[in-house]
Design a protein around this motif. Structure first.
Motif, PDB file in Angstrom:
ATOM      1  N   GLU A   7      50.021 105.421  46.609  1.00 34.24           N
ATOM      2  CA  GLU A   7      50.364 104.074  47.065  1.00 34.24           C
ATOM      3  C   GLU A   7      50.069 103.044  45.983  1.00 34.24           C
ATOM      4  OE1 GLU A   7      51.612 101.468  50.375  1.00 34.24           O
ATOM      5  OE2 GLU A   7      51.683 103.638  50.086  1.00 34.24           O
ATOM      6  N   ALA A   8      48.948 103.222  45.288  1.00 31.37           N
ATOM      7  CA  ALA A   8      48.593 102.283  44.216  1.00 31.37           C
ATOM      8  C   ALA A   8      49.629 102.310  43.101  1.00 31.37           C
ATOM      9  CB  ALA A   8      47.213 102.628  43.661  1.00 31.37           C
ATOM     10  N   ASN A   9      50.077 103.501  42.730  1.00 27.04           N
ATOM     11  CA  ASN A   9      51.092 103.601  41.679  1.00 27.04           C
ATOM     12  C   ASN A   9      52.431 103.064  42.141  1.00 27.04           C
ATOM     13  OD1 ASN A   9      50.221 104.969  39.029  1.00 27.04           O
ATOM     14  ND2 ASN A   9      49.169 106.195  40.587  1.00 27.04           N
ATOM     15  N   TRP A  54      66.234  97.408  43.754  1.00 20.06           N
ATOM     16  CA  TRP A  54      65.650  98.732  43.995  1.00 20.06           C
ATOM     17  C   TRP A  54      65.475  99.007  45.480  1.00 20.06           C
ATOM     18  CZ3 TRP A  54      60.619 100.483  45.607  1.00 20.06           C
ATOM     19  CH2 TRP A  54      60.462 101.875  45.486  1.00 20.06           C
ATOM     20  N   ARG A  55      64.933  98.062  46.230  1.00 18.26           N
ATOM     21  CA  ARG A  55      64.699  98.341  47.646  1.00 18.26           C
ATOM     22  C   ARG A  55      66.014  98.529  48.412  1.00 18.26           C
ATOM     23  NH1 ARG A  55      62.294  92.761  47.320  1.00 18.26           N
ATOM     24  NH2 ARG A  55      63.855  91.322  48.191  1.00 18.26           N
ATOM     25  N   LYS A  56      67.093  97.900  47.929  1.00 14.74           N
ATOM     26  CA  LYS A  56      68.396  98.107  48.573  1.00 14.74           C
ATOM     27  C   LYS A  56      68.890  99.543  48.423  1.00 14.74           C
ATOM     28  CE  LYS A  56      70.390  93.437  48.496  1.00 14.74           C
ATOM     29  NZ  LYS A  56      71.487  92.603  47.949  1.00 14.74           N
ATOM     30  N   LEU A  57      68.443 100.238  47.378  1.00 13.96           N
ATOM     31  CA  LEU A  57      68.872 101.620  47.171  1.00 13.96           C
ATOM     32  C   LEU A  57      68.378 102.546  48.285  1.00 13.96           C
ATOM     33  CD1 LEU A  57      68.301 101.993  43.313  1.00 13.96           C
ATOM     34  CD2 LEU A  57      70.457 101.555  44.510  1.00 13.96           C
ATOM     35  N   ALA A  58      67.412 102.070  49.090  1.00 16.29           N
ATOM     36  CA  ALA A  58      66.905 102.889  50.196  1.00 16.29           C
ATOM     37  C   ALA A  58      67.971 103.157  51.249  1.00 16.29           C
ATOM     38  CB  ALA A  58      65.696 102.217  50.835  1.00 16.29           C
ATOM     39  N   VAL A  59      69.054 102.390  51.240  1.00 15.39           N
ATOM     40  CA  VAL A  59      70.094 102.591  52.261  1.00 15.39           C
ATOM     41  C   VAL A  59      70.907 103.858  51.999  1.00 15.39           C
ATOM     42  CG1 VAL A  59      70.264 100.107  52.599  1.00 15.39           C
ATOM     43  CG2 VAL A  59      71.918 101.248  51.102  1.00 15.39           C
ATOM     44  N   PHE A  60      70.854 104.402  50.783  1.00 16.74           N
ATOM     45  CA  PHE A  60      71.640 105.588  50.474  1.00 16.74           C
ATOM     46  C   PHE A  60      70.979 106.842  51.058  1.00 16.74           C
ATOM     47  CE2 PHE A  60      73.074 102.920  46.795  1.00 16.74           C
ATOM     48  CZ  PHE A  60      74.397 102.820  47.202  1.00 16.74           C
ATOM     49  N   ASN A  67      69.026 109.429  42.438  1.00 19.06           N
ATOM     50  CA  ASN A  67      68.406 109.295  43.740  1.00 19.06           C
ATOM     51  C   ASN A  67      66.982 108.786  43.614  1.00 19.06           C
ATOM     52  OD1 ASN A  67      66.920 111.546  42.941  1.00 19.06           O
ATOM     53  ND2 ASN A  67      68.093 112.987  44.167  1.00 19.06           N
ATOM     54  N   LEU A  68      66.384 108.509  44.754  1.00 20.13           N
ATOM     55  CA  LEU A  68      64.978 108.147  44.839  1.00 20.13           C
ATOM     56  C   LEU A  68      64.231 109.338  45.424  1.00 20.13           C
ATOM     57  CD1 LEU A  68      66.476 105.344  44.787  1.00 20.13           C
ATOM     58  CD2 LEU A  68      64.615 104.466  46.218  1.00 20.13           C
ATOM     59  N   ARG A  89      61.645 106.591  48.344  1.00 16.61           N
ATOM     60  CA  ARG A  89      62.675 106.055  49.241  1.00 16.61           C
ATOM     61  C   ARG A  89      62.043 105.471  50.501  1.00 16.61           C
ATOM     62  NH1 ARG A  89      66.046 108.335  53.300  1.00 16.61           N
ATOM     63  NH2 ARG A  89      68.061 107.279  53.440  1.00 16.61           N
ATOM     64  N   ASP A  90      61.038 106.157  51.049  1.00 14.19           N
ATOM     65  CA  ASP A  90      60.332 105.626  52.214  1.00 14.19           C
ATOM     66  C   ASP A  90      59.652 104.296  51.884  1.00 14.19           C
ATOM     67  OD1 ASP A  90      61.120 107.827  53.670  1.00 14.19           O
ATOM     68  OD2 ASP A  90      59.203 108.883  53.478  1.00 14.19           O
ATOM     69  N   TYR A  91      59.056 104.243  50.697  1.00 15.02           N
ATOM     70  CA  TYR A  91      58.385 103.017  50.259  1.00 15.02           C
ATOM     71  C   TYR A  91      59.403 101.888  50.073  1.00 15.02           C
ATOM     72  CZ  TYR A  91      55.475  99.944  47.316  1.00 15.02           C
ATOM     73  OH  TYR A  91      54.788  98.877  46.786  1.00 15.02           O
TER      74      TYR A  91
END
Length: 361
Positions: free
Chosen positions: A275-277, A293-299, A344-345, A350-352
């Motif tokens: 989590e720290a990293n 970057w956070r928008k890439l979580a939708v894929f 991909n993430l 991806r969860d983060y």
């Protein structure tokens, strides 16, 4: 063309639009795909492939369990991000010459049984009976594999997936990766833990930190310990160090350790280090890069291609590629193991990212 004459082809074995190339004998894959090549044309060069770090005794254990003449179902389990997929891919590449009929990679993840069985059938070149249920499809797959000497790799098997309705019959073998310790139908199970200190240092060297380690060896050992010897945490830390340039390792370690202390209240060392990293790598992005970057979580977990990111971000192809290159250099985005054109993430990242997307509405 005779069945013994290889031909080049593409076989979809991982869901969605992902295709894997392989030499075919009839309709059967006899080798794994080549290492990813950088895209041609005006695209920025991708980072070099990550160096594989041998993981010790577990490699011999799995090799011996899958050796020729033993029809085995072998499981490799461990927490997320410890390198199960990378190790399975490396071992499957080593073993491909020993399995003359088929070496087949199946990405399971969160896909339903009918999709996984359908991909297996397409890869084997057979048509499943119309209207058949899970057991009917499995019977057809087993019939197609009768007498075959094959290796199947089932990657990322998750809770409640009916693996027993996908496992190939003897004399085939299978290698299964999962975070789950108990998997129905698996004969032999081997745990993959985090790295030891020597392996962690080798990973950092492979990430371009050879000179840093030579100059600050004790501080490098402290970094490995702060990352709980977890490969994903180490890769993220190495990327931040590489991008910062001349930052003293001791200063870098202090920042990481301070963040870990804040998180250790309700987490164990490995989770707190991860989590720290994640936090520190995310914090070093600009506000706009964070949004991208956070928008890439939708894929989907299978990843995405450049035009998809371009559309999501409403950017030109040149700009989208440059921003993906930035995220890849931070190790927040990675080339797909299965197809060079896809990114991909990692599922933990991806969860983060999805959590951050939700927080940002």
């Amino acid at each position: 063309m005779s069945d013994s004459q290889p031909q080049r082809g593409n076989v979809n074995i991982s869901g969605g639009e992902t295709n894997i190339s392989g030499d075919l004998v009839g309709t059967k894959i006899v080798n794994l795909p080549p290492e990813p090549q950088p895209p041609s044309g005006s695209a920025l060069p991708r980072r070099r492939p990550r160096k594989f770090v041998p993981r010790g005794k577990i490699m011999d254990d799995v090799r011996n369990a899958l050796k020729v003449g033993s029809a085995a179902i072998v499981g490799m389990h461990g927490m997320g991000g410890v390198g199960k997929t990378e190790l399975a891919k490396f071992l499957a590449g080593e073993l491909k010459d020993e399995f003359k009929d088929v070496v087949l990679w199946i990405e399971v993840a969160n896909r339903p049984i009918e999709i996984v069985q359908g991909e297996m059938a397409r890869a084997l070149g057979i048509k499943l009976p119309d209207g058949s249920d899970d057991r009917g499809r499995y019977a057809a797959l087993c019939a197609a594999l009768s007498g075959a000497r094959a290796l199947f790799v089932f990657d990322d098997v998750r809770k409640n997936f009916p693996l027993e309705l996908c496992l190939p019959p003897a004399p085939c073998s299978a290698l299964v990766t999962s975070r789950l310790h108990e998997l129905l139908g698996v004969d032999k199970k081997f745990p993959l833990d985090v790295m030891n200190e020597a392996q962690a240092l080798e990973l950092l060297r492979g990430e371009g930190l050879t000179e840093v380690i030579a100059k600050e060896q004790e501080a490098a050992k402290v970094l490995c310990k702060a990352c709980a010897y977890h490969p994903l945490a180490l890769v993220l830390a190495a990327s931040r160090l590489r991008l910062r340039g001349a930052t003293p390792l001791t200063t870098f370690n202090n920042q990481l350790q301070d963040r870990i202390k804040q998180l250790r209240v309700d987490r164990d060392d490995k989770d707190a280090s991860l989590e720290a990293n994640f936090d520190l790598s995310y914090d070093e992005l600009s506000a706009k890069s964070k949004e991208r970057w956070r928008k890439l979580a939708v894929f989907a977990p299978s990843g995405f291609v450049l035009p998809a990111a371009q559309h999501l971000w409403n950017e030109s192809a040149v700009d989208a590629n440059e921003h993906l290159y930035e995220l890849e250099n931070a190790s927040l985005v990675s080339p797909s193991l299965l197809q060079a054109e896809r990114l991909n993430l990692h599922d933990l990242l991806r969860d983060y990212a999805f959590k951050k997307l939700h927080e940002a509405n």
